[in-house]
Design a protein around this motif. Structure first.
Motif, PDB file in Angstrom:
ATOM      1  N   PHE A 183     -92.944  82.161 -21.256  1.00 55.20           N
ATOM      2  CA  PHE A 183     -92.947  83.143 -22.336  1.00 55.20           C
ATOM      3  C   PHE A 183     -91.669  83.964 -22.349  1.00 55.20           C
ATOM      4  CE2 PHE A 183     -95.007  85.225 -18.701  1.00 55.20           C
ATOM      5  CZ  PHE A 183     -94.251  86.373 -18.574  1.00 55.20           C
ATOM      6  N   MET A 184     -91.422  84.568 -23.540  1.00 56.44           N
ATOM      7  CA  MET A 184     -90.413  85.613 -23.670  1.00 56.44           C
ATOM      8  C   MET A 184     -91.140  86.859 -24.145  1.00 56.44           C
ATOM      9  SD  MET A 184     -86.878  84.038 -25.207  1.00 56.44           S
ATOM     10  CE  MET A 184     -87.517  82.950 -26.446  1.00 56.44           C
ATOM     11  N   GLN A 185     -90.802  87.980 -23.602  1.00 56.28           N
ATOM     12  CA  GLN A 185     -91.402  89.227 -24.055  1.00 56.28           C
ATOM     13  C   GLN A 185     -90.301  90.280 -24.192  1.00 56.28           C
ATOM     14  OE1 GLN A 185     -94.411  90.049 -21.152  1.00 56.28           O
ATOM     15  NE2 GLN A 185     -92.991  90.762 -19.579  1.00 56.28           N
ATOM     16  N   GLN A 186     -90.568  91.201 -25.171  1.00 58.21           N
ATOM     17  CA  GLN A 186     -89.508  92.162 -25.486  1.00 58.21           C
ATOM     18  C   GLN A 186     -90.066  93.576 -25.439  1.00 58.21           C
ATOM     19  OE1 GLN A 186     -87.934  91.904 -29.449  1.00 58.21           O
ATOM     20  NE2 GLN A 186     -85.929  92.705 -28.836  1.00 58.21           N
ATOM     21  N   TYR A 187     -89.260  94.438 -24.898  1.00 59.15           N
ATOM     22  CA  TYR A 187     -89.608  95.860 -24.905  1.00 59.15           C
ATOM     23  C   TYR A 187     -89.000  96.481 -26.149  1.00 59.15           C
ATOM     24  CZ  TYR A 187     -89.789 100.786 -23.608  1.00 59.15           C
ATOM     25  OH  TYR A 187     -90.016 102.124 -23.601  1.00 59.15           O
ATOM     26  N   VAL A 188     -89.864  97.066 -26.968  1.00 63.53           N
ATOM     27  CA  VAL A 188     -89.379  97.625 -28.230  1.00 63.53           C
ATOM     28  C   VAL A 188     -89.529  99.137 -28.249  1.00 63.53           C
ATOM     29  CG1 VAL A 188     -89.724  95.532 -29.545  1.00 63.53           C
ATOM     30  CG2 VAL A 188     -91.595  97.166 -29.314  1.00 63.53           C
ATOM     31  N   GLY A 189     -89.642  99.743 -27.075  1.00 62.83           N
ATOM     32  CA  GLY A 189     -89.660 101.193 -27.023  1.00 62.83           C
ATOM     33  C   GLY A 189     -91.039 101.800 -26.901  1.00 62.83           C
ATOM     34  N   GLU A 190     -92.053 100.982 -26.780  1.00 65.10           N
ATOM     35  CA  GLU A 190     -93.408 101.531 -26.716  1.00 65.10           C
ATOM     36  C   GLU A 190     -93.873 101.565 -25.263  1.00 65.10           C
ATOM     37  OE1 GLU A 190     -97.488 100.887 -29.238  1.00 65.10           O
ATOM     38  OE2 GLU A 190     -96.526  99.118 -28.395  1.00 65.10           O
ATOM     39  N   ASP A 191     -94.463 102.699 -24.861  1.00 65.22           N
ATOM     40  CA  ASP A 191     -95.003 102.845 -23.515  1.00 65.22           C
ATOM     41  C   ASP A 191     -96.502 103.109 -23.608  1.00 65.22           C
ATOM     42  OD1 ASP A 191     -92.377 102.626 -22.772  1.00 65.22           O
ATOM     43  OD2 ASP A 191     -92.095 104.797 -22.533  1.00 65.22           O
ATOM     44  N   ASP A 192     -97.188 102.803 -22.521  1.00 65.19           N
ATOM     45  CA  ASP A 192     -98.630 103.099 -22.538  1.00 65.19           C
ATOM     46  C   ASP A 192     -98.865 104.553 -22.143  1.00 65.19           C
ATOM     47  OD1 ASP A 192     -98.249 103.266 -19.835  1.00 65.19           O
ATOM     48  OD2 ASP A 192     -99.256 101.380 -19.370  1.00 65.19           O
ATOM     49  N   GLU A 193    -100.114 104.917 -21.999  1.00 62.84           N
ATOM     50  CA  GLU A 193    -100.454 106.320 -21.733  1.00 62.84           C
ATOM     51  C   GLU A 193     -99.905 106.800 -20.391  1.00 62.84           C
ATOM     52  OE1 GLU A 193    -104.645 106.227 -22.014  1.00 62.84           O
ATOM     53  OE2 GLU A 193    -104.678 106.260 -24.205  1.00 62.84           O
ATOM     54  N   ASP A 194     -99.747 105.846 -19.471  1.00 69.54           N
ATOM     55  CA  ASP A 194     -99.232 106.222 -18.158  1.00 69.54           C
ATOM     56  C   ASP A 194     -97.703 106.156 -18.099  1.00 69.54           C
ATOM     57  OD1 ASP A 194    -101.835 106.513 -17.251  1.00 69.54           O
ATOM     58  OD2 ASP A 194    -101.963 104.366 -16.750  1.00 69.54           O
ATOM     59  N   GLY A 195     -97.102 105.877 -19.235  1.00 68.42           N
ATOM     60  CA  GLY A 195     -95.642 105.819 -19.257  1.00 68.42           C
ATOM     61  C   GLY A 195     -95.077 104.472 -18.865  1.00 68.42           C
ATOM     62  N   ASN A 196     -95.950 103.487 -18.693  1.00 68.66           N
ATOM     63  CA  ASN A 196     -95.450 102.157 -18.356  1.00 68.66           C
ATOM     64  C   ASN A 196     -94.960 101.454 -19.622  1.00 68.66           C
ATOM     65  OD1 ASN A 196     -96.235 102.386 -15.607  1.00 68.66           O
ATOM     66  ND2 ASN A 196     -98.354 102.016 -16.259  1.00 68.66           N
ATOM     67  N   ARG A 197     -93.925 100.724 -19.441  1.00 71.52           N
ATOM     68  CA  ARG A 197     -93.380 100.013 -20.588  1.00 71.52           C
ATOM     69  C   ARG A 197     -94.325  98.876 -21.004  1.00 71.52           C
ATOM     70  NH1 ARG A 197     -86.818  99.441 -19.704  1.00 71.52           N
ATOM     71  NH2 ARG A 197     -86.338 101.604 -20.218  1.00 71.52           N
ATOM     72  N   ILE A 198     -94.491  98.757 -22.279  1.00 76.97           N
ATOM     73  CA  ILE A 198     -95.302  97.666 -22.805  1.00 76.97           C
ATOM     74  C   ILE A 198     -94.367  96.606 -23.377  1.00 76.97           C
ATOM     75  CG2 ILE A 198     -97.002  97.003 -24.539  1.00 76.97           C
ATOM     76  CD1 ILE A 198     -98.135  99.821 -24.372  1.00 76.97           C
ATOM     77  N   TYR A 199     -94.437  95.428 -22.822  1.00 80.28           N
ATOM     78  CA  TYR A 199     -93.637  94.311 -23.327  1.00 80.28           C
ATOM     79  C   TYR A 199     -94.508  93.476 -24.259  1.00 80.28           C
ATOM     80  CZ  TYR A 199     -89.754  95.181 -20.177  1.00 80.28           C
ATOM     81  OH  TYR A 199     -88.677  95.736 -19.536  1.00 80.28           O
ATOM     82  N   ASN A 200     -93.967  93.171 -25.397  1.00 76.65           N
ATOM     83  CA  ASN A 200     -94.677  92.379 -26.388  1.00 76.65           C
ATOM     84  C   ASN A 200     -94.285  90.920 -26.229  1.00 76.65           C
ATOM     85  OD1 ASN A 200     -96.034  91.571 -28.778  1.00 76.65           O
ATOM     86  ND2 ASN A 200     -94.076  91.686 -29.868  1.00 76.65           N
ATOM     87  N   LYS A 201     -95.229  90.087 -25.815  1.00 73.47           N
ATOM     88  CA  LYS A 201     -94.946  88.655 -25.699  1.00 73.47           C
ATOM     89  C   LYS A 201     -94.826  88.070 -27.099  1.00 73.47           C
ATOM     90  CE  LYS A 201     -97.183  87.737 -21.283  1.00 73.47           C
ATOM     91  NZ  LYS A 201     -98.340  87.112 -20.608  1.00 73.47           N
ATOM     92  N   PHE A 202     -93.719  87.521 -27.375  1.00 75.08           N
ATOM     93  CA  PHE A 202     -93.539  87.010 -28.734  1.00 75.08           C
ATOM     94  C   PHE A 202     -93.221  85.516 -28.783  1.00 75.08           C
ATOM     95  CE2 PHE A 202     -88.954  86.388 -28.834  1.00 75.08           C
ATOM     96  CZ  PHE A 202     -88.481  87.252 -27.859  1.00 75.08           C
ATOM     97  N   ALA A 203     -92.881  84.889 -27.672  1.00 81.01           N
ATOM     98  CA  ALA A 203     -92.555  83.457 -27.722  1.00 81.01           C
ATOM     99  C   ALA A 203     -93.199  82.747 -26.545  1.00 81.01           C
ATOM    100  CB  ALA A 203     -91.049  83.248 -27.690  1.00 81.01           C
ATOM    101  N   PHE A 204     -93.714  81.566 -26.827  1.00 81.05           N
ATOM    102  CA  PHE A 204     -94.388  80.790 -25.789  1.00 81.05           C
ATOM    103  C   PHE A 204     -93.867  79.359 -25.811  1.00 81.05           C
ATOM    104  CE2 PHE A 204     -97.169  84.126 -27.215  1.00 81.05           C
ATOM    105  CZ  PHE A 204     -97.575  84.723 -26.032  1.00 81.05           C
ATOM    106  N   LEU A 205     -93.695  78.822 -24.638  1.00 79.83           N
ATOM    107  CA  LEU A 205     -93.204  77.442 -24.536  1.00 79.83           C
ATOM    108  C   LEU A 205     -94.065  76.723 -23.514  1.00 79.83           C
ATOM    109  CD1 LEU A 205     -90.906  75.561 -25.512  1.00 79.83           C
ATOM    110  CD2 LEU A 205     -89.612  76.258 -23.517  1.00 79.83           C
ATOM    111  N   ASP A 206     -94.556  75.564 -23.892  1.00 73.68           N
ATOM    112  CA  ASP A 206     -95.372  74.782 -22.962  1.00 73.68           C
ATOM    113  C   ASP A 206     -94.494  74.246 -21.842  1.00 73.68           C
ATOM    114  OD1 ASP A 206     -97.615  75.228 -24.492  1.00 73.68           O
ATOM    115  OD2 ASP A 206     -97.286  73.432 -25.721  1.00 73.68           O
ATOM    116  N   PRO A 207     -95.040  74.109 -20.624  1.00 71.54           N
ATOM    117  CA  PRO A 207     -94.231  73.546 -19.530  1.00 71.54           C
ATOM    118  C   PRO A 207     -93.864  72.097 -19.826  1.00 71.54           C
ATOM    119  CG  PRO A 207     -96.511  73.749 -18.870  1.00 71.54           C
ATOM    120  CD  PRO A 207     -96.393  74.444 -20.190  1.00 71.54           C
ATOM    121  N   ALA A 208     -92.782  71.676 -19.271  1.00 76.12           N
ATOM    122  CA  ALA A 208     -92.306  70.302 -19.533  1.00 76.12           C
ATOM    123  C   ALA A 208     -93.158  69.296 -18.768  1.00 76.12           C
ATOM    124  CB  ALA A 208     -90.851  70.180 -19.105  1.00 76.12           C
TER     125      ALA A 208
END
Lengths: 75, 643
Positions: free
Chosen positions: A50-75
């Motif tokens: 997968f690829m995931q991107q941080y777009v500036g959003e954090d959770d309530e505890d201040g942890n960064r939330i990464y949005n998984k946006f791309a998935f690739l099956d294993p070879a």
């Protein structure tokens, strides 16, 4: 910021592993994902890459939330 | 015998009489007058010095016969018989003349003659008759420093003496060579030059016996291989008779002339010049010049000239160009280049099959010359119409019926599931993959998905409620290319949050976007990737506003630069790319052991494509599923191509 990683199955549970972190540069991210797919080729415990991107959003505890946006099956 | 002392300075001086020796007694002295007894002390030495003549003491000339007692050898003064003087050996002045009576040999300047006549030194004679054995040399003067064995040429004359210097095959002024230096001498010194015969005592170790030696291209040097090239004269001058580092010898020969046939460079020939002297010229140049000056006449040609050798292989006549040769034999006459071909020259009819497609253009048709009644059914096929060739105004009302329209404007492809699917993991689970078929006819179509997912949640706890459970459903499409397309230059507008910014580009670009998915970058492959999260069109200013989420430089990353948009976030082909469903759903089951069913619509447009699109619907529990069972009870909807 883009993270490149994979989800592997451990005791029937998915575990996300971040392999590398790249600035917001998709050419470099695509290359890293392809390299990771090659390096994990043949691994039977890999569910998804997968690829995931941080777009500036954090959770309530201040942890960064990464949005998984791309998935690739294993070879 | 007949000499005369004329040097008065050498007068005989009688020494003084000495006193008688003491042995003479008084008696003797008394009788001394009776007997004269002379005693001259040192008289022998005095006489020897007085009688020692030199050449000046001898009178020049000869002794006349009258002064001689006899002219012949005779026994006594009365003997008149002539006798032959026989001498067994004769030595004159030690070795000036030496007669070896034992071996019957005569030596001059040698007392050990090895031949009948052995002369040490030069012999000068008016004429010599007989065979010669030995080298032929000549006296010369060195024109430069010379080393024994140097090959020399005659460089001049000094008085009556020939001057020699080192010969050089590369310098015509220093050729031909005339021999080899016999000794090592400095400039202006005398030497002998071997022009013929054996020269010994030189270094010939670099050669083999029998090697033939030529004048080399280094001054004075001999070489065993003839120099090549027209710049070098060829002169064979010696042959190695002994190969040795110090006692080597060569037999000199052929001095005085270079080869009558000199070297000849590759491609050159000998040709007589205006002075009837052989010169070298390039064969190609000379023959080319000759042919230029003397073109080949028809009478000299045999056979034929190929078309390829002709500068003009076609003949034009009256607008018709004929190509010579077999290639244009069929058709024999090509009218493609003909002009002003009169229609009166045509006979018969032109069959439809003889008219190529598009051969009759509009300009060749008079208005209304082809009436609709003259057109049979299906006469005008689609491949006879160019794009927009039939304007809307030309189509009569109701002229186009549904039967005349092929292909759908929109094709919907339904899908649904009847079974249930339990979700018992917190990781993302693919619950369905509905693919969108390729648009018919290779047409470009906007592809979309419209579906509804029905999810049933159950709180299995008998003691606590399930509150604010987070979950979401994402729809991914498979990337076909990582290339985005240009939106134009973006201008920053406003920022609703620290990691979000609105930008605008000129014109209406909303048709380029897929709702709620994709990314924006500053290159066609996604440099400075930011998540696309909103778009609208401002008709007043004719601008398209779009919103980008990017951290931490959302407000500056795209300002004033060309921006690109990609439905699949510029991901490489083969990668599934999610919609931006990071805003989670929340469900709360306020009772124990209770159900809650939620139906979630999924409406997505994926942009334009000419090929099939693979989609994937993913369910993802975000928070803990303790005491929570989840079942997908229904998935139904359709995917769509809209042309």
């Amino acid at each position: 910021m883009i993270q490149i990683g994979y989800t592997k199955i451990v005791a029937n549970e998915p575990v996300d592993v971040v392999d590398s972190t790249i600035e917001d540069d998709m050419p470099a991210a695509n290359a890293a994902l392809a390299t990771l797919q090659t390096s994990l080729s043949g691994r039977t415990d890999i569910d998804t890459l997968f690829m995931q991107q941080y777009v500036g959003e954090d959770d309530e505890d201040g942890n960064r939330i990464y949005n998984k946006f791309a998935f690739l099956d294993p070879a | 015998m007949a000499t005369k002392i004329r040097n008065s300075a050498k007068t005989f001086v009688v020494p003084a009489l000495p006193q008688p020796p003491t042995e003479y007694n008084a008696s003797y002295m008394y009788n001394k007058d009776l007997v004269l007894r002379l005693y001259f002390k040192e008289i022998d030495e005095a006489l020897r010095q007085a009688l020692q003549f030199d050449t000046s003491d001898i009178i020049d000339g000869s002794i006349p016969d009258s002064k001689l007692e006899a002219r012949y050898l005779r026994k006594d003064q009365n003997d008149t018989t002539e006798y032959t003087l026989t001498v067994g050996g004769l030595v004159v002045d030690t070795d000036t003349l030496y007669v070896d009576a034992v071996n019957n040999r005569v030596g001059i300047l040698t007392t050990t003659p090895s031949e009948a006549l052995d002369v040490v030194g030069n012999v000068q004679a008016t004429e010599f008759i007989g065979d010669l054995r030995g080298a032929v040399v000549f006296k010369a003067k060195a024109g430069e420093d010379l080393t024994k064995g140097d090959v020399v040429y005659i460089s001049g004359i000094s008085g009556n003496t020939t001057v020699v210097s080192k010969a050089d095959a590369n310098d015509s002024a220093k050729m031909p060579a005339f021999g080899l230096a016999a000794i090592t001498v400095s400039n202006n010194a005398s030497l002998e030059v071997y022009t013929f015969g054996t020269l010994s005592g030189i270094d010939t170790s670099s050669y083999s016996e029998g090697d033939e030696l030529f004048v080399g291209t280094t001054a004075g040097a001999l070489v065993s291989t003839a120099p090549t090239g027209e710049s070098s004269a060829v002169q064979k001058i010696a042959k190695v008779t002994r190969s040795h580092a110090s006692a080597g010898s060569v037999k000199v020969m052929g001095a005085g002339r270079t080869n009558a046939t000199p070297n000849l460079n590759n491609g050159n020939i000998f040709m007589g010049d205006a002075s009837n002297i052989a010169t070298t010229v390039s064969f190609d140049t000379k023959v080319g010049d000759y042919i230029t000056a003397n073109p080949i006449t028809n009478a000299q040609l045999a056979g034929s000239i190929e078309n390829a050798k002709l500068s003009n292989s076609t003949v034009s006549y009256g607008g018709v160009q004929l190509s010579l040769g077999g290639a244009d034999a069929t058709p024999a006459f090509d009218l493609s280049d003909a002009t002003n071909y009169p229609t009166s020259s045509l006979s018969g009819t032109i069959a439809t099959a003889q008219i190529a497609d598009d051969a009759v253009t509009n300009t060749k048709l008079a208005d209304n010359s082809v009436g609709t009644t003259q057109l049979g059914d299906f006469i005008i096929t689609t491949n006879k119409l160019t794009t927009n060739a039939v304007a809307t105004a030309k189509i009569a009302d109701d002229a186009v019926t549904s039967a005349k329209i092929s292909g759908p404007f929109s094709s919907k492809h339904a899908f649904s599931t009847t079974g249930t699917q339990s979700i018992s993991t917190t990781s993302a689970v693919t619950i369905y993959e509905p693919d969108i078929p390729a648009p018919p006819g290779g047409n470009e179509a906007t592809q979309s998905l419209n579906a509804a997912i029905r999810v049933r949640f159950y709180n299995s706890s008998s003691s606590s409620i399930k509150e604010n459970h987070q979950w979401n459903i994402k729809v991914a499409i498979k990337s076909k290319t990582n290339a985005g397309f240009s939106l134009g230059t973006a201008t920053y507008s406003s920022s609703p949050s620290s990691y979000n910014a609105w930008y605008y580009v000129s014109g209406d670009k909303t048709s380029s976007f897929a709702s709620n998915r994709g990314g924006v970058g500053t290159s066609s492959t996604g440099a400075n990737l930011g998540a696309f999260v909103g778009v609208y069109y401002d008709s007043v200013n004719d601008r398209t506003y779009f919103r980008v989420s990017k951290f931490p430089d959302a407000t500056t990353a795209y300002n004033g630069v060309e921006v690109f948009y990609s439905t699949v976030n510029f991901a490489s082909s083969g990668t599934f790319v999610n919609d931006l469903g990071f805003n989670n759903q929340y469900v709360t089951i306020g009772s124990t052991t209770a159900y809650q069913t939620i139906e979630l619509p999924l409406v997505f447009s994926f942009g334009r494509s000419t090929t099939a699109t693979e989609t994937r619907i993913v369910f993802d529990h975000v928070s803990s599923i303790t005491n929570l069972s989840t079942v997908i009870t229904s998935i139904s909807g359709y995917v769509e191509n809209t042309v």
